[in-house]
Design a protein around this motif. Structure first.
Motif, PDB file in Angstrom:
ATOM      1  N   GLY A  61       0.798  -1.217   0.000  1.00 35.13           N
ATOM      2  CA  GLY A  61       0.000   0.000   0.000  1.00 35.13           C
ATOM      3  C   GLY A  61       0.830   1.265   0.000  1.00 35.13           C
ATOM      4  N   VAL A  62       0.223   2.357  -0.382  1.00 35.57           N
ATOM      5  CA  VAL A  62       0.901   3.649  -0.426  1.00 35.57           C
ATOM      6  C   VAL A  62       1.355   4.081   0.962  1.00 35.57           C
ATOM      7  CG1 VAL A  62       0.595   6.100  -0.957  1.00 35.57           C
ATOM      8  CG2 VAL A  62      -0.378   4.364  -2.472  1.00 35.57           C
ATOM      9  N   GLY A  70       1.945  -1.709   4.489  1.00 38.12           N
ATOM     10  CA  GLY A  70       1.733  -3.028   3.907  1.00 38.12           C
ATOM     11  C   GLY A  70       2.939  -3.539   3.147  1.00 38.12           C
ATOM     12  N   ASN A  71       3.024  -4.862   3.074  1.00 34.60           N
ATOM     13  CA  ASN A  71       4.100  -5.540   2.360  1.00 34.60           C
ATOM     14  C   ASN A  71       3.703  -5.780   0.914  1.00 34.60           C
ATOM     15  OD1 ASN A  71       5.706  -5.737   4.681  1.00 34.60           O
ATOM     16  ND2 ASN A  71       4.657  -7.597   5.322  1.00 34.60           N
ATOM     17  N   GLY A  72       4.707  -6.029   0.085  1.00 35.38           N
ATOM     18  CA  GLY A  72       4.464  -6.378  -1.304  1.00 35.38           C
ATOM     19  C   GLY A  72       3.764  -7.712  -1.386  1.00 35.38           C
ATOM     20  N   GLY A  73       3.130  -7.952  -2.517  1.00 27.91           N
ATOM     21  CA  GLY A  73       2.317  -9.146  -2.698  1.00 27.91           C
ATOM     22  C   GLY A  73       3.076 -10.329  -3.255  1.00 27.91           C
ATOM     23  N   PHE A  74       2.308 -11.259  -3.839  1.00 23.21           N
ATOM     24  CA  PHE A  74       2.813 -12.529  -4.333  1.00 23.21           C
ATOM     25  C   PHE A  74       2.311 -12.713  -5.757  1.00 23.21           C
ATOM     26  CE2 PHE A  74       2.103 -17.144  -4.929  1.00 23.21           C
ATOM     27  CZ  PHE A  74       3.402 -17.601  -4.750  1.00 23.21           C
ATOM     28  N   ILE A  75       3.233 -13.035  -6.665  1.00 16.62           N
ATOM     29  CA  ILE A  75       2.880 -13.330  -8.051  1.00 16.62           C
ATOM     30  C   ILE A  75       3.410 -14.718  -8.377  1.00 16.62           C
ATOM     31  CG2 ILE A  75       3.222 -12.678 -10.461  1.00 16.62           C
ATOM     32  CD1 ILE A  75       3.457  -9.755  -9.485  1.00 16.62           C
ATOM     33  N   GLU A  76       2.531 -15.559  -8.930  1.00 20.80           N
ATOM     34  CA  GLU A  76       2.922 -16.926  -9.296  1.00 20.80           C
ATOM     35  C   GLU A  76       2.666 -17.146 -10.775  1.00 20.80           C
ATOM     36  OE1 GLU A  76       1.825 -21.614  -8.398  1.00 20.80           O
ATOM     37  OE2 GLU A  76       0.761 -20.044  -7.331  1.00 20.80           O
ATOM     38  N   THR A  77       3.675 -17.694 -11.466  1.00 15.49           N
ATOM     39  CA  THR A  77       3.532 -18.103 -12.857  1.00 15.49           C
ATOM     40  C   THR A  77       3.954 -19.566 -12.929  1.00 15.49           C
ATOM     41  OG1 THR A  77       5.719 -17.153 -13.283  1.00 15.49           O
ATOM     42  CG2 THR A  77       3.826 -15.798 -13.846  1.00 15.49           C
TER      43      THR A  77
END
Length: 178
Positions: free
Chosen positions: A31-32, A35-42
């Protein structure tokens, strides 16, 4: 399938024969204000990263998130691989990386770790380092994990304060380079 909620983005295809082609922009930032960065899965049998792909899990007021790539085999090479070294370096500017292949991971051309993010190569079979991997900035991290062997045939170098290299092989870690 495409699933985007709770700071998570998943691009999934069949693990037997499917392909996920990653291009464009995927953002799972913190968040601005907090909050922490998210998760991206490929994840798929084959994951291919286009040179224009931009992955971002940064958090201005928290911890950087993670991009998980989950193929059967994975090759980092200037030509003929699943991703170029330039693409790896560009994505490390905006996300931690975990490449978790069920079989082998091969580094065929030199990679530079440009920021304080971590590149983790986790292979169910072998991790094969055939070209140098270099990290200069403080906090750069390189983690090599293999269910069989880690074979290092080129130099691994990190020079910044609090930078690290970790190697863990179920069988052998063979180093034939400085």
């Amino acid at each position: 399938t495409i699933d985007n909620h709770s700071g998570t983005i998943r691009l999934l295809a069949d693990m037997q024969s499917g392909t996920v082609n990653v291009s464009g922009t995927l953002i799972a930032e913190g968040g601005v204000n907090s909050g922490n960065g998210g998760f991206i899965e490929t994840s798929a049998s084959h994951v291919v990263i286009a040179s224009n792909a931009k992955i971002d899990t940064l958090a201005p007021h928290g911890n950087t998130g993670l991009w998980l790539l989950d193929p059967v085999n994975y090759t980092i090479a200037a030509t003929g691989g699943d991703e170029t070294p330039a693409s790896v370096a560009a994505s490390l500017a905006t996300s931690n990386r975990l490449i978790s292949a069920s079989n082998d991971i091969t580094v065929s051309d030199a990679i530079t770790l440009p920021t304080a993010q971590t590149l983790t190569l986790n292979a169910g079979h072998d991790v094969l380092i055939n070209a140098p991997i270099t990290g200069v900035p403080a906090g750069a991290g390189l983690v090599l994990i293999a269910g069989n062997n880690v074979n290092i045939g080129a130099a691994l170098t990190v020079t910044g304060a609090a930078s690290s290299i970790s190697i863990n092989a179920l069988n052998d870690a063979t180093i034939s380079a400085p």
